[in-house]
Design a protein around this motif. Structure first.
Motif, PDB file in Angstrom:
ATOM      1  N   TRP A   1       0.918  -6.987   8.531  1.00  0.00           N
ATOM      2  CA  TRP A   1       0.025  -6.129   9.315  1.00  0.00           C
ATOM      3  C   TRP A   1       0.304  -4.659   8.984  1.00  0.00           C
ATOM      4  CZ3 TRP A   1      -0.094  -2.065  12.581  1.00  0.00           C
ATOM      5  CH2 TRP A   1      -1.287  -1.828  13.261  1.00  0.00           C
ATOM      6  N   PHE A   2       1.592  -4.283   8.934  1.00  0.00           N
ATOM      7  CA  PHE A   2       1.946  -2.897   8.631  1.00  0.00           C
ATOM      8  C   PHE A   2       1.543  -2.515   7.207  1.00  0.00           C
ATOM      9  CE2 PHE A   2       3.979  -2.595  12.613  1.00  0.00           C
ATOM     10  CZ  PHE A   2       4.181  -1.249  12.860  1.00  0.00           C
ATOM     11  N   GLN A   3       1.703  -3.418   6.250  1.00  0.00           N
ATOM     12  CA  GLN A   3       1.272  -3.141   4.874  1.00  0.00           C
ATOM     13  C   GLN A   3      -0.230  -2.900   4.842  1.00  0.00           C
ATOM     14  OE1 GLN A   3       2.636  -6.679   2.871  1.00  0.00           O
ATOM     15  NE2 GLN A   3       4.446  -5.663   2.070  1.00  0.00           N
ATOM     16  N   ASN A   4      -0.980  -3.784   5.497  1.00  0.00           N
ATOM     17  CA  ASN A   4      -2.439  -3.653   5.509  1.00  0.00           C
ATOM     18  C   ASN A   4      -2.884  -2.398   6.249  1.00  0.00           C
ATOM     19  OD1 ASN A   4      -2.814  -5.977   4.031  1.00  0.00           O
ATOM     20  ND2 ASN A   4      -3.061  -7.270   5.830  1.00  0.00           N
ATOM     21  N   ARG A   5      -2.182  -2.057   7.321  1.00  0.00           N
ATOM     22  CA  ARG A   5      -2.546  -0.872   8.105  1.00  0.00           C
ATOM     23  C   ARG A   5      -2.288   0.399   7.304  1.00  0.00           C
ATOM     24  NH1 ARG A   5      -4.481   2.660   9.958  1.00  0.00           N
ATOM     25  NH2 ARG A   5      -4.839   3.293  12.117  1.00  0.00           N
ATOM     26  N   ARG A   6      -1.183   0.419   6.538  1.00  0.00           N
ATOM     27  CA  ARG A   6      -0.916   1.592   5.685  1.00  0.00           C
ATOM     28  C   ARG A   6      -1.990   1.726   4.609  1.00  0.00           C
ATOM     29  NH1 ARG A   6       4.523  -0.233   6.330  1.00  0.00           N
ATOM     30  NH2 ARG A   6       4.424  -1.299   4.325  1.00  0.00           N
ATOM     31  N   MET A   7      -2.442   0.619   4.053  1.00  0.00           N
ATOM     32  CA  MET A   7      -3.510   0.669   3.040  1.00  0.00           C
ATOM     33  C   MET A   7      -4.816   1.138   3.674  1.00  0.00           C
ATOM     34  SD  MET A   7      -2.155   0.190   0.207  1.00  0.00           S
ATOM     35  CE  MET A   7      -3.674   0.228  -0.717  1.00  0.00           C
ATOM     36  N   LYS A   8      -5.102   0.704   4.882  1.00  0.00           N
ATOM     37  CA  LYS A   8      -6.311   1.146   5.590  1.00  0.00           C
ATOM     38  C   LYS A   8      -6.253   2.667   5.802  1.00  0.00           C
ATOM     39  CE  LYS A   8      -8.864   0.488   9.880  1.00  0.00           C
ATOM     40  NZ  LYS A   8      -8.902  -0.232  11.179  1.00  0.00           N
ATOM     41  N   LEU A   9      -5.085   3.171   6.207  1.00  0.00           N
ATOM     42  CA  LEU A   9      -4.916   4.621   6.395  1.00  0.00           C
ATOM     43  C   LEU A   9      -5.113   5.353   5.074  1.00  0.00           C
ATOM     44  CD1 LEU A   9      -4.086   6.993   8.240  1.00  0.00           C
ATOM     45  CD2 LEU A   9      -1.713   6.503   7.600  1.00  0.00           C
ATOM     46  N   LYS A  10      -4.568   4.822   4.011  1.00  0.00           N
ATOM     47  CA  LYS A  10      -4.700   5.437   2.686  1.00  0.00           C
ATOM     48  C   LYS A  10      -6.163   5.496   2.258  1.00  0.00           C
ATOM     49  CE  LYS A  10      -2.807   4.930  -1.971  1.00  0.00           C
ATOM     50  NZ  LYS A  10      -1.951   4.108  -2.829  1.00  0.00           N
ATOM     51  N   ARG A  11      -6.926   4.422   2.519  1.00  0.00           N
ATOM     52  CA  ARG A  11      -8.355   4.409   2.183  1.00  0.00           C
ATOM     53  C   ARG A  11      -9.138   5.440   2.995  1.00  0.00           C
ATOM     54  NH1 ARG A  11      -7.672  -1.216   2.436  1.00  0.00           N
ATOM     55  NH2 ARG A  11      -8.688  -1.259   4.470  1.00  0.00           N
ATOM     56  N   GLN A  12      -8.740   5.633   4.254  1.00  0.00           N
ATOM     57  CA  GLN A  12      -9.438   6.568   5.126  1.00  0.00           C
ATOM     58  C   GLN A  12      -9.206   8.015   4.717  1.00  0.00           C
ATOM     59  OE1 GLN A  12      -7.839   5.381   8.916  1.00  0.00           O
ATOM     60  NE2 GLN A  12      -9.565   4.028   9.358  1.00  0.00           N
ATOM     61  N   ILE A  13      -8.071   8.287   4.106  1.00  0.00           N
ATOM     62  CA  ILE A  13      -7.712   9.667   3.701  1.00  0.00           C
ATOM     63  C   ILE A  13      -8.401  10.087   2.424  1.00  0.00           C
ATOM     64  CG2 ILE A  13      -5.804  11.129   2.920  1.00  0.00           C
ATOM     65  CD1 ILE A  13      -4.027   9.637   4.901  1.00  0.00           C
TER      66      ILE A  13
END
Length: 85
Positions: free
Chosen positions: A73-85
């Motif tokens: 979940w944390f790996q996926n959430r960090r990738m989601k944040l990276k995509r949003q930036i």
């Protein structure tokens, strides 16, 4: 409410992917996180983007999830944040 679990890229259907024909392994079913679990995960993520082993163990026990589910979940959430930036 429509809570985001960080798994948007996974297919919404109940399809199972099978690799390698008859002896291939089926993918594990997608975990449906409860809104309470997502809320706690998001709050923890706001405080710290990476969890150590002990924090991951404590959070997994508190949310009744496996450590691997927390880690993913944390790996996926960090990738989601990276995509949003």
């Amino acid at each position: 409410t429509d809570e985001s679990s960080g798994y948007e890229s996974e297919s919404a259907g109940g399809e199972q992917a099978v690799s390698g024909g008859t002896r291939g392994r089926q993918r594990r079913a997608r975990t449906a996180f409860t809104s309470e679990q997502v809320c706690r995960l998001e709050k923890t993520f706001q405080r710290q983007k990476y969890l150590g082993a002990s924090e991951r163990r404590k959070l997994a026990a508190a949310l009744q999830l496996s450590e691997i589910q927390i880690k993913t979940w944390f790996q996926n959430r960090r990738m989601k944040l990276k995509r949003q930036i």
